[in-house]
Structures are given as C-alpha cells and as structure tokens.
Design a protein around this motif. Structure first.
Motif, PDB file in Angstrom:
ATOM      1  N   LYS A 350      42.773  -5.316   4.552  1.00  0.00           N
ATOM      2  CA  LYS A 350      42.539  -6.778   4.603  1.00  0.00           C
ATOM      3  C   LYS A 350      41.293  -7.139   5.517  1.00  0.00           C
ATOM      4  O   LYS A 350      40.573  -8.013   4.960  1.00  0.00           O
ATOM      5  CB  LYS A 350      43.724  -7.304   4.917  1.00  0.00           C
ATOM      6  N   ASN A 351      41.064  -6.378   6.544  1.00  0.00           N
ATOM      7  CA  ASN A 351      40.122  -6.663   7.625  1.00  0.00           C
ATOM      8  C   ASN A 351      38.851  -6.322   6.987  1.00  0.00           C
ATOM      9  O   ASN A 351      38.032  -6.813   6.980  1.00  0.00           O
ATOM     10  CB  ASN A 351      40.380  -6.057   8.823  1.00  0.00           C
ATOM     11  N   MET A 352      38.842  -5.160   6.133  1.00  0.00           N
ATOM     12  CA  MET A 352      37.667  -4.952   5.294  1.00  0.00           C
ATOM     13  C   MET A 352      37.137  -5.890   4.469  1.00  0.00           C
ATOM     14  O   MET A 352      35.830  -6.044   4.585  1.00  0.00           O
ATOM     15  CB  MET A 352      37.763  -3.385   4.931  1.00  0.00           C
ATOM     16  N   MET A 353      38.111  -6.216   3.768  1.00  0.00           N
ATOM     17  CA  MET A 353      37.870  -7.305   2.706  1.00  0.00           C
ATOM     18  C   MET A 353      37.252  -8.459   3.461  1.00  0.00           C
ATOM     19  O   MET A 353      36.304  -9.098   2.808  1.00  0.00           O
ATOM     20  CB  MET A 353      38.999  -7.642   1.864  1.00  0.00           C
ATOM     21  N   GLU A 354      37.839  -9.000   4.508  1.00  0.00           N
ATOM     22  CA  GLU A 354      37.255 -10.120   5.288  1.00  0.00           C
ATOM     23  C   GLU A 354      35.896  -9.779   5.833  1.00  0.00           C
ATOM     24  O   GLU A 354      34.976 -10.496   5.821  1.00  0.00           O
ATOM     25  CB  GLU A 354      38.168 -10.361   6.463  1.00  0.00           C
ATOM     26  N   GLN A 355      35.603  -8.376   6.192  1.00  0.00           N
ATOM     27  CA  GLN A 355      34.361  -8.003   6.762  1.00  0.00           C
ATOM     28  C   GLN A 355      33.345  -8.194   5.663  1.00  0.00           C
ATOM     29  O   GLN A 355      32.281  -8.630   5.759  1.00  0.00           O
ATOM     30  CB  GLN A 355      34.342  -6.890   7.595  1.00  0.00           C
ATOM     31  N   LEU A 356      33.712  -7.789   4.277  1.00  0.00           N
ATOM     32  CA  LEU A 356      32.816  -7.807   3.309  1.00  0.00           C
ATOM     33  C   LEU A 356      32.504  -9.189   2.926  1.00  0.00           C
ATOM     34  O   LEU A 356      31.368  -9.535   2.588  1.00  0.00           O
ATOM     35  CB  LEU A 356      33.310  -7.078   2.144  1.00  0.00           C
ATOM     36  N   ALA A 357      33.657 -10.091   3.059  1.00  0.00           N
ATOM     37  CA  ALA A 357      33.278 -11.468   2.632  1.00  0.00           C
ATOM     38  C   ALA A 357      32.643 -12.170   3.632  1.00  0.00           C
ATOM     39  O   ALA A 357      31.798 -12.929   3.410  1.00  0.00           O
ATOM     40  CB  ALA A 357      34.575 -12.185   2.499  1.00  0.00           C
ATOM     41  N   ASN A 358      32.472 -11.566   4.924  1.00  0.00           N
ATOM     42  CA  ASN A 358      31.864 -12.474   5.893  1.00  0.00           C
ATOM     43  C   ASN A 358      30.303 -12.095   5.960  1.00  0.00           C
ATOM     44  O   ASN A 358      29.248 -12.663   6.171  1.00  0.00           O
ATOM     45  CB  ASN A 358      32.552 -11.899   7.339  1.00  0.00           C
ATOM     46  N   LEU A 359      30.070 -10.683   5.509  1.00  0.00           N
ATOM     47  CA  LEU A 359      28.770 -10.094   5.256  1.00  0.00           C
ATOM     48  C   LEU A 359      28.142 -10.897   4.216  1.00  0.00           C
ATOM     49  O   LEU A 359      27.022 -11.177   4.171  1.00  0.00           O
ATOM     50  CB  LEU A 359      28.887  -8.581   5.039  1.00  0.00           C
ATOM     51  N   ALA A 360      28.982 -11.304   3.303  1.00  0.00           N
ATOM     52  CA  ALA A 360      28.308 -11.992   2.232  1.00  0.00           C
ATOM     53  C   ALA A 360      27.758 -13.526   2.439  1.00  0.00           C
ATOM     54  O   ALA A 360      27.136 -14.016   1.760  1.00  0.00           O
ATOM     55  CB  ALA A 360      29.602 -11.936   1.056  1.00  0.00           C
ATOM     56  N   ARG A 361      28.298 -14.008   3.590  1.00  0.00           N
ATOM     57  CA  ARG A 361      28.104 -15.446   3.932  1.00  0.00           C
ATOM     58  C   ARG A 361      27.525 -15.473   5.184  1.00  0.00           C
ATOM     59  O   ARG A 361      27.210 -16.578   5.614  1.00  0.00           O
ATOM     60  CB  ARG A 361      29.405 -16.325   3.903  1.00  0.00           C
ATOM     61  N   VAL A 362      27.116 -14.464   6.030  1.00  0.00           N
ATOM     62  CA  VAL A 362      26.487 -14.649   7.347  1.00  0.00           C
ATOM     63  C   VAL A 362      25.416 -13.874   7.277  1.00  0.00           C
ATOM     64  O   VAL A 362      25.101 -12.690   6.682  1.00  0.00           O
ATOM     65  CB  VAL A 362      27.539 -13.805   8.274  1.00  0.00           C
ATOM     66  N   ASP A 363      24.447 -14.401   8.050  1.00  0.00           N
ATOM     67  CA  ASP A 363      23.145 -13.744   8.229  1.00  0.00           C
ATOM     68  C   ASP A 363      23.281 -12.545   9.378  1.00  0.00           C
ATOM     69  O   ASP A 363      23.654 -12.830  10.441  1.00  0.00           O
ATOM     70  CB  ASP A 363      21.947 -14.772   8.806  1.00  0.00           C
ATOM     71  N   GLU A 364      22.770 -11.424   8.819  1.00  0.00           N
ATOM     72  CA  GLU A 364      23.160 -10.279   9.945  1.00  0.00           C
ATOM     73  C   GLU A 364      22.415 -10.288  11.140  1.00  0.00           C
ATOM     74  O   GLU A 364      22.669  -9.953  12.105  1.00  0.00           O
ATOM     75  CB  GLU A 364      22.757  -8.993   8.964  1.00  0.00           C
ATOM     76  N   MET A 365      21.284 -10.885  10.881  1.00  0.00           N
ATOM     77  CA  MET A 365      20.206 -10.917  12.307  1.00  0.00           C
ATOM     78  C   MET A 365      20.789 -11.947  13.242  1.00  0.00           C
ATOM     79  O   MET A 365      20.833 -11.735  14.324  1.00  0.00           O
ATOM     80  CB  MET A 365      18.881 -11.475  11.700  1.00  0.00           C
ATOM     81  N   THR A 366      21.210 -13.167  12.592  1.00  0.00           N
ATOM     82  CA  THR A 366      21.398 -13.991  13.830  1.00  0.00           C
ATOM     83  C   THR A 366      23.102 -14.539  14.214  1.00  0.00           C
ATOM     84  O   THR A 366      23.445 -14.989  14.884  1.00  0.00           O
ATOM     85  CB  THR A 366      20.806 -15.633  13.435  1.00  0.00           C
TER      86      THR A 366
END
Length: 535
Positions: A350-366
């Motif tokens: 579940k945490n991994m899915m949340e992380q993947l979802a977060n990566l899909a909506r968050v700018d990695e740099m900032t």
C-alpha cells in the motif's frame, strides 16, 4: 479344524488383508515423509499375521516351526520400523546419524538369524514341542536368552516411539495433537501384547501379538478416517503453518480461538498472551467493527468467503499498518465446524502504491505538485468556484536570468536554487493554495477564494521572499529574482469561468510584461478575462 481355530485364523487373514491394503495406499497415495516406512511396517505386520494364521492351521511340528520362522521375517523388524515412523512423523530424521540406524536394525537382523538357526544353538527357544489346548494344536517352547533380548528390544522401541509421539503432541495443537496421541496409543498396544505373551495370560494359549496388530490397525483406520491421520506429518504441518507470512487464525463455531500461527502473533501482540479458547473480541481487541462483521458473516449460510480490510496503529512505531482479511468457513462432511481467518499485511504494498501515485503527481526536483496533477486539481477547484460564485486568482512566475546561473555555476547550482525557491514560497502560502512547478524555472500558484487585490499582495510577498533568499553553493552566494503575473476571475461578477487555459494565459501574459518592464516585479493582467459557457 475347530470353530475357534477357524475364527482365529480367519481373523488373522482379515488383518493381513487390511494391512496389505493400507500398505498399498501408503506406497501409492501418501506423499508425506514417513509414508514409505509406514507402508513397510504394514507389510511386516502382514507377514507376521499371515504366518501365525498358517501356524494355527497346521498340526505338524515341522510345518508350525516353518511358519514360525516365516513370522519373524516381519515380526523382528516391527519395533525398528515403529521407531523410524515416530522419527519421520516428527520430521526428525536429520537428528539421528547412521550409527543409530545401524544398531536399530542390527538387532532385528540378529533375531531373524537366531530364529532360523535355532536348531543349531537353541538360544531363542531351548526346547519346542506340540500341545493341545482342547481346540487345536499349539507350539510350546521354553524361552532362550535371545528371546528375552527380543522382548527387551521390543519394549524399548515401543517405549521410545510412545515417548516421541507424546512429546510431539505437546508441541502441536488441536487436530495434530489428537493425531499424535492416537499414534502413541497404537505404540502401547503391541507392548501390552508382548508382556501378555511373557506371562502367558492370553486366551487359548495363543500368541497375543498378531491380534494386537488387529487393534492397532483398527485404531489407525479410525484415525485415518476421522482425523486424517498420516495425511500430513504434524511437525512438517506446523513448520508450514508457521512459515506462512500471512497471519492465520482458526475459530470454532463459538468464535473461540483454537489455533494460530507465528505470523499472527507478530501482527497482533495481544495474541502472545492469549490462549486457545480466547473470545473473538479479545483477538481483535481494538477492532470491534471487524469482530462484529466476522460474527455477522459467519452466521450467514449464503456467504462462504469474504474479503475485508482494516488498519491498526503499530504500538512501537506509531505508524499505521494496513491489513487485508480473508474469511473462509471450515467444513467437515458438509457441516460447518469453524472459521479460518487469513490476515495479510499489505502495508508495504500500500505504501508503495502511494509512493508511485505520489511520483505521478509530484515534481521530483522540488517536491511540488507537477504540471499534470496541477491541471487535475485546478479543474476541480474552478468547478467549485463556479458553484459557489467565489473569486479565484492565479499567479505565474518565472525566475529571472536563470539560464545565466546555470551557465556560470552549473546545473547542480540551478537545481539547488529551484528547491530553495520552492521551499521559501511554500512557507508563504496557505494549505489550500495549489503550488506547482509548471516547467523549467516557471512556477504557478492557484489561490481559491482570493480577490485580485489579495492575490497581488501574495505575489508581492513571494517576490520579496525570493529576492531575499540566498543560495550557498561551493563557496558562492547566489541570489535570484522572479517576475510575476497575476490573473483573477470573480465568478459572482463575471459569471462562470470554465476556461482554465484562458486564466493561465492571462497570468503568463502579465509575467511577460513584468519581465519586459525590468524583471523582479509583479504585474496584474489588465484586460478582463472573458467568460465562457458550455466548456
């Protein structure tokens, strides 16, 4: 032949057929450790019983002695095989070395040799003769020294096997404990028989051993039918049960705990202190809703299995752990006898899915939301503003002369500046504001329920924060500024604003004017944004 002789011989032949049938089943159908040893034990028992049946049917000393020797081909090895079965039953074969197995099998081989060569040394039977018990002829003998060696060996093996099964019953649970106790009982019966032979108390003066085999196999057949005995070696079962990473709980029809594995205790620490027989509510001490749902589900005959999910707070770390629950009714002969609960810890996935979802909506740099996710959110926010008739504002700003910074200090310095700008601006905004990296050195802010005047004030505050921000990189103090464009739409005055791109275009146009007029300034969009409908 007398009726008693026919009855006893017929019983022994029946026992022989039962033993051979079970041996065939063991060799062909049983796939567990100990199955082959059990099959050989059945064959040895069959040799013993058929040999004694033939002995009872004959009347000459030569024939009776022949069948007596034939019996010992099986009888001599029964104690050793019973020990081997108890070892395999507990899956403990690796604990014993070859020396143990050599001495275990050496005595039966010597016994066979002693019985077949008794006419030479008379160490097994010192004397043999025929007598009648009033119904048929029996072999009468005087026991020699090796006979007593065989008796002691038989009792020692039986006692050791019984001990193994009793120890195993104390380590296993529920059904497996019953299986182990049945095997322990089956080990005791032959020892009682051989003691009856020593003191001569069995009726008609016959050997009690072959008839003890009958009771042993009746007990084993009952265990195989009623308790599925020998279908799974208990210690192997316990290992498999405890190796399962999912938590497993077994409840009876009264929702009392009757079994659980190690994983369940790891997931729910209260289980470590609970004993079999604990109530369902004690098992799920902090999950009363789950306990109620399990009770409700179990009493519904139409629902055989069900999936649930819940989360609990880890007592040590304070973090939430997520579980999927699989409920399944346990049946025997089409009658429900309990419930199996399988608990899967899905926290990591579940945490991994949340992380993947977060990566899909968050700018990695900032660490800000990215452009795609910003558009998802702003469409929802604009719809909300249209429904409420509120004012909405948008700020778009671009870092001034950012390319020069990259060229002079390198891209690593540029990346650090982007992160610092994001951090200082984030602190100046509300939680309800949407702040995203729009692309490159360009950022965008959506301000819900915000007038144009207030939006200009926010933009000025951001501009000032960026201007004061100092980025330290490799001994250098780097400063940077930004040019801001502000756009606004008041739904109460101008009507619905459904074209988000128009709002963004207006802010972009204003930021371009700010750059053209000297940079490091805030510029509002002058011309009103046209309202659209039906878009």
């Amino acid at each position: 032949m007398s009726d008693v002789q026919i009855l006893l011989s017929g019983t022994l032949f029946t026992i022989t057929l039962i033993a051979l049938a079970i041996a065939f089943h063991a060799f062909t159908s049983m796939k567990t450790p100990g199955a082959r040893v059990f099959g050989i034990l059945c064959v040895a028992s069959a040799i013993y019983t058929v040999g004694y049946a033939m002995e009872l049917m004959n009347t000459s000393l030569h024939a009776i002695d022949f069948w007596g020797k034939f019996q010992y081909v099986g009888l001599s090895f029964i104690p050793a095989l019973w020990v081997l079965l108890s070892i395999d039953y507990g899956n403990n074969r690796a604990r014993y070395n070859n020396v143990f197995y050599f001495f275990l099998l050496m005595i039966p081989m010597i016994t066979v040799f002693m019985r077949f060569t008794n006419e030479v040394h008379h160490l097994y039977y010192t004397e043999m003769s025929l007598v009648s018990n009033g119904h048929f002829t029996l072999l009468q003998f005087t026991k020699g020294p090796w006979y007593y060696v065989h008796v002691v060996y038989f009792i020692a093996c039986g006692s050791y096997s019984t001990r193994n099964y009793i120890v195993l019953s104390q380590k296993t649970k529920a059904l497996m404990r019953i299986q182990s106790l049945i095997m322990a009982s089956a080990s005791i019966i032959p020892m009682i028989a051989i003691l009856m032979n020593v003191v001569g108390t069995f009726p008609y003066g016959v050997d009690a051993g072959p008839f003890a085999v009958f009771f042993v196999f009746m007990l084993l057949m009952f265990g195989m039918y009623r308790y599925n005995i020998l279908s799974l070696i208990p210690k192997a079962r316990d290992k498999a049960f405890d190796w399962i990473q999912d938590g497993v709980l077994v409840l009876d029809m009264n929702f009392r705990l009757i079994d659980m594995n190690t994983a369940a205790k790891k997931y729910f620490r209260q289980l470590t202190f609970l004993k079999n027989g604990a109530e369902l509510e004690d098992v799920f001490a902090h999950q009363e809703t789950i306990a109620r749902r399990i009770r409700s589900w179990s009493t519904d005959p139409q629902r055989v299995s069900e999936d649930l999910s819940f989360e609990i707070e880890d007592e040590l770390s304070g973090s939430l752990r997520h579980f999927n629950v699989r409920l399944s009714k346990l049946y025997e002969n089409a009658i429900q006898i309990g419930t199996i609960i399988i608990l899967s810890d899905v926290t990591a996935s579940k945490n991994m899915m949340e992380q993947l979802a977060n990566l899909a909506r968050v700018d990695e740099m900032t660490g800000l939301m990215n452009r795609r996710y910003f558009f998802e959110r702003i469409h929802y926010e604009v719809d909300r503003a249209n429904r409420n008739g509120s004012s909405l504002s948008l700020i778009l700003f671009d870092l001034d002369l950012f390319k020069n910074v990259n060229d002079r200090y390198g891209h690593a310095a540029g990346d650090l500046i982007l992160r610092n700008v994001a951090d200082c601006c984030r602190q100046a905004l509300r939680n309800v504001d949407l702040f995203a990296r729009f692309g490159g050195e360009e950022f965008i802010v959506y301000l819900p329920d915000c007038s144009l005047t207030d939006a200009i004030d926010v933009a000025e505050r951001l501009r000032s924060s960026i201007e004061k921000e100092i980025t330290f990189y490799m001994g250098n103090e780097i400063r940077i500024t930004a040019s801001f464009g502000v756009s606004n739409h008041d739904c109460a005055i101008q009507g619905e604003c459904l074209d988000v791109n128009e709002l963004i275009r207006a802010a972009d146009e204003a930021s371009y004017i700010a750059k053209r007029e000297g940079r490091n300034r805030v510029q509002m969009h002058i011309r009103p944004i046209e309202s659209t409908s039906g878009v």
